[in-house]
Scaffold this motif. Sequence first.
Motif, PDB file in Angstrom:
ATOM      1  N   ARG A 103    -108.163  60.578 -74.684  1.00  9.03           N
ATOM      2  CA  ARG A 103    -106.816  61.112 -74.923  1.00  9.03           C
ATOM      3  C   ARG A 103    -106.686  61.629 -76.353  1.00  9.03           C
ATOM      4  N   ALA A 104    -107.255  60.905 -77.312  1.00  7.43           N
ATOM      5  CA  ALA A 104    -107.220  61.364 -78.704  1.00  7.43           C
ATOM      6  C   ALA A 104    -107.998  62.663 -78.877  1.00  7.43           C
ATOM      7  N   LEU A 105    -109.129  62.779 -78.193  1.00  3.27           N
ATOM      8  CA  LEU A 105    -109.945  63.987 -78.304  1.00  3.27           C
ATOM      9  C   LEU A 105    -109.280  65.190 -77.647  1.00  3.27           C
ATOM     10  N   ALA A 106    -108.354  64.946 -76.729  1.00  3.01           N
ATOM     11  CA  ALA A 106    -107.682  66.035 -76.029  1.00  3.01           C
ATOM     12  C   ALA A 106    -106.847  66.904 -76.958  1.00  3.01           C
ATOM     13  N   VAL A 107    -106.455  66.375 -78.098  1.00  8.93           N
ATOM     14  CA  VAL A 107    -105.660  67.170 -79.045  1.00  8.93           C
ATOM     15  C   VAL A 107    -106.542  67.887 -80.063  1.00  8.93           C
ATOM     16  N   ARG A 108    -107.854  67.842 -79.835  1.00 11.06           N
ATOM     17  CA  ARG A 108    -108.828  68.511 -80.705  1.00 11.06           C
ATOM     18  C   ARG A 108    -108.608  68.156 -82.182  1.00 11.06           C
ATOM     19  N   PRO A 109    -108.733  66.877 -82.525  1.00 12.05           N
ATOM     20  CA  PRO A 109    -108.500  66.479 -83.919  1.00 12.05           C
ATOM     21  C   PRO A 109    -109.624  66.923 -84.844  1.00 12.05           C
ATOM     22  N   ARG A 110    -109.298  67.010 -86.112  1.00 14.28           N
ATOM     23  CA  ARG A 110    -110.319  67.207 -87.146  1.00 14.28           C
ATOM     24  C   ARG A 110    -110.702  65.865 -87.762  1.00 14.28           C
ATOM     25  N   VAL A 111    -109.752  64.916 -87.740  1.00 13.63           N
ATOM     26  CA  VAL A 111    -109.983  63.562 -88.239  1.00 13.63           C
ATOM     27  C   VAL A 111    -109.570  62.581 -87.153  1.00 13.63           C
ATOM     28  N   LEU A 112    -110.448  61.629 -86.842  1.00 12.17           N
ATOM     29  CA  LEU A 112    -110.197  60.645 -85.795  1.00 12.17           C
ATOM     30  C   LEU A 112    -110.248  59.248 -86.407  1.00 12.17           C
ATOM     31  N   LEU A 113    -109.159  58.493 -86.250  1.00 13.15           N
ATOM     32  CA  LEU A 113    -109.067  57.130 -86.754  1.00 13.15           C
ATOM     33  C   LEU A 113    -109.188  56.171 -85.567  1.00 13.15           C
ATOM     34  N   LEU A 114    -110.183  55.312 -85.601  1.00 14.54           N
ATOM     35  CA  LEU A 114    -110.457  54.396 -84.493  1.00 14.54           C
ATOM     36  C   LEU A 114    -110.250  52.960 -84.954  1.00 14.54           C
ATOM     37  N   ASP A 115    -109.309  52.254 -84.331  1.00 15.27           N
ATOM     38  CA  ASP A 115    -108.968  50.883 -84.721  1.00 15.27           C
ATOM     39  C   ASP A 115    -109.543  49.912 -83.701  1.00 15.27           C
ATOM     40  N   GLU A 116    -110.696  49.316 -84.035  1.00  9.94           N
ATOM     41  CA  GLU A 116    -111.412  48.355 -83.197  1.00  9.94           C
ATOM     42  C   GLU A 116    -111.686  48.891 -81.783  1.00  9.94           C
ATOM     43  N   PRO A 117    -112.336  50.039 -81.673  1.00 11.41           N
ATOM     44  CA  PRO A 117    -112.576  50.635 -80.354  1.00 11.41           C
ATOM     45  C   PRO A 117    -113.595  49.895 -79.504  1.00 11.41           C
ATOM     46  N   ALA A 118    -114.432  49.046 -80.099  1.00  8.26           N
ATOM     47  CA  ALA A 118    -115.444  48.326 -79.318  1.00  8.26           C
ATOM     48  C   ALA A 118    -114.919  47.019 -78.734  1.00  8.26           C
ATOM     49  N   SER A 119    -113.704  46.635 -79.082  1.00 11.30           N
ATOM     50  CA  SER A 119    -113.136  45.398 -78.555  1.00 11.30           C
ATOM     51  C   SER A 119    -113.016  45.484 -77.042  1.00 11.30           C
ATOM     52  N   GLY A 120    -113.576  44.500 -76.348  1.00  9.80           N
ATOM     53  CA  GLY A 120    -113.534  44.476 -74.895  1.00  9.80           C
ATOM     54  C   GLY A 120    -114.701  45.176 -74.227  1.00  9.80           C
ATOM     55  N   GLN A 121    -115.592  45.797 -75.011  1.00 10.11           N
ATOM     56  CA  GLN A 121    -116.758  46.463 -74.444  1.00 10.11           C
ATOM     57  C   GLN A 121    -117.964  45.529 -74.488  1.00 10.11           C
ATOM     58  N   ASP A 122    -118.808  45.603 -73.467  1.00  6.65           N
ATOM     59  CA  ASP A 122    -120.020  44.794 -73.478  1.00  6.65           C
ATOM     60  C   ASP A 122    -121.097  45.506 -74.305  1.00  6.65           C
ATOM     61  N   GLU A 123    -122.253  44.882 -74.421  1.00  5.25           N
ATOM     62  CA  GLU A 123    -123.310  45.406 -75.286  1.00  5.25           C
ATOM     63  C   GLU A 123    -123.761  46.808 -74.866  1.00  5.25           C
ATOM     64  N   GLU A 124    -123.906  47.013 -73.566  1.00  2.00           N
ATOM     65  CA  GLU A 124    -124.355  48.323 -73.080  1.00  2.00           C
ATOM     66  C   GLU A 124    -123.292  49.390 -73.337  1.00  2.00           C
ATOM     67  N   GLU A 125    -122.029  49.041 -73.102  1.00  5.01           N
ATOM     68  CA  GLU A 125    -120.939  49.989 -73.349  1.00  5.01           C
ATOM     69  C   GLU A 125    -120.835  50.329 -74.829  1.00  5.01           C
ATOM     70  N   THR A 126    -121.022  49.329 -75.686  1.00 10.04           N
ATOM     71  CA  THR A 126    -120.932  49.569 -77.122  1.00 10.04           C
ATOM     72  C   THR A 126    -122.054  50.478 -77.605  1.00 10.04           C
ATOM     73  N   ALA A 127    -123.253  50.295 -77.048  1.00 13.45           N
ATOM     74  CA  ALA A 127    -124.373  51.156 -77.427  1.00 13.45           C
ATOM     75  C   ALA A 127    -124.102  52.604 -77.031  1.00 13.45           C
ATOM     76  N   ALA A 128    -123.546  52.806 -75.836  1.00 15.02           N
ATOM     77  CA  ALA A 128    -123.201  54.161 -75.395  1.00 15.02           C
ATOM     78  C   ALA A 128    -122.097  54.743 -76.261  1.00 15.02           C
ATOM     79  N   PHE A 129    -121.158  53.894 -76.655  1.00 11.81           N
ATOM     80  CA  PHE A 129    -120.064  54.337 -77.512  1.00 11.81           C
ATOM     81  C   PHE A 129    -120.594  54.767 -78.882  1.00 11.81           C
ATOM     82  N   ALA A 130    -121.561  54.033 -79.411  1.00  7.29           N
ATOM     83  CA  ALA A 130    -122.169  54.402 -80.692  1.00  7.29           C
ATOM     84  C   ALA A 130    -122.831  55.771 -80.600  1.00  7.29           C
ATOM     85  N   ASP A 131    -123.521  56.021 -79.501  1.00  9.46           N
ATOM     86  CA  ASP A 131    -124.153  57.332 -79.307  1.00  9.46           C
ATOM     87  C   ASP A 131    -123.103  58.439 -79.289  1.00  9.46           C
ATOM     88  N   LEU A 132    -121.976  58.185 -78.620  1.00  4.81           N
ATOM     89  CA  LEU A 132    -120.923  59.183 -78.532  1.00  4.81           C
ATOM     90  C   LEU A 132    -120.320  59.466 -79.907  1.00  4.81           C
TER      91      LEU A 132
END
Length: 258
Positions: A147-176
């Motif tokens: 949803r944040a990316l939908a507004v095509r930001p130039r600056v993205l502020l992420l507040d604890e985005p890995a909370s609730g993600q498992d190890e595999e999800e977090t690794a994929a998130f890091a790649d993204l």
Amino acid sequence: MLEVRDVTVRYGGHVALHSVNLGVEAGRVTGLIGPNGAGKTTLFNVLTGLLPPSSGHVLLDGQEITRLAPYRRARRGLARTFQILELFGQLTVLENVQLAARLRRRSAPGAAADPRALLARVGLTALADRRADTLPTGLGRRLELARALAVRPRVLLLDEPASGQDEEETAAFADLLGELAGEGLAILLVEHDMTLVMGVCAHLYVLDFGTLMAEGDPASVRADPRVREAYLGTVPGPGEAGLAATAATTGSAGEEPR
């Protein structure tokens, strides 16, 4: 791209932030870490216009935005996610992203992203028609990012985005995150997962009791004895697993005290 100059926030006699200076560059992920109550979410609220600083300045791409309303900052390219999920629960996953894209088109015609492409990018295509309030936290984090990316930001502020993600999800998130930074996005990441922070951030800032304790590349911050004592733990170990476990003892659930 985003700069904080001597920002101070006071609540009566309590100083939540004291003369904080910080810079977020395009094309890389910048980390903001520290114990709960250090002032990280307070700083995010200053950056996004939800909280006026007692003194100091916030600049976006060299332009003063300290007193701009949140929606005006968003129109200039500033987007964020929240420590506590802020989804439109009664809308579907796809509708959450479509709404953000529609609002972007109103302020900048033709500039919005493709909602379905964004869902594919964060791995939520199969859940497009599911109500947002039925998602587990980890998937909700991904929806907030789309949803944040939908507004095509130039600056993205992420507040604890890995909370609730498992190890595999977090690794994929890091790649993204690495891909997004590689495309020129400026990212400021608040996170307790030290494996993620040390692996994806090019530069780190460390807050403690509202004061900037240290900054630098991950290796120098990890080796700083003040940071180890206040946050990362004093016993070094192989890799970052020990640091992540130590940092986890500070807690990452719930709203951070200001």
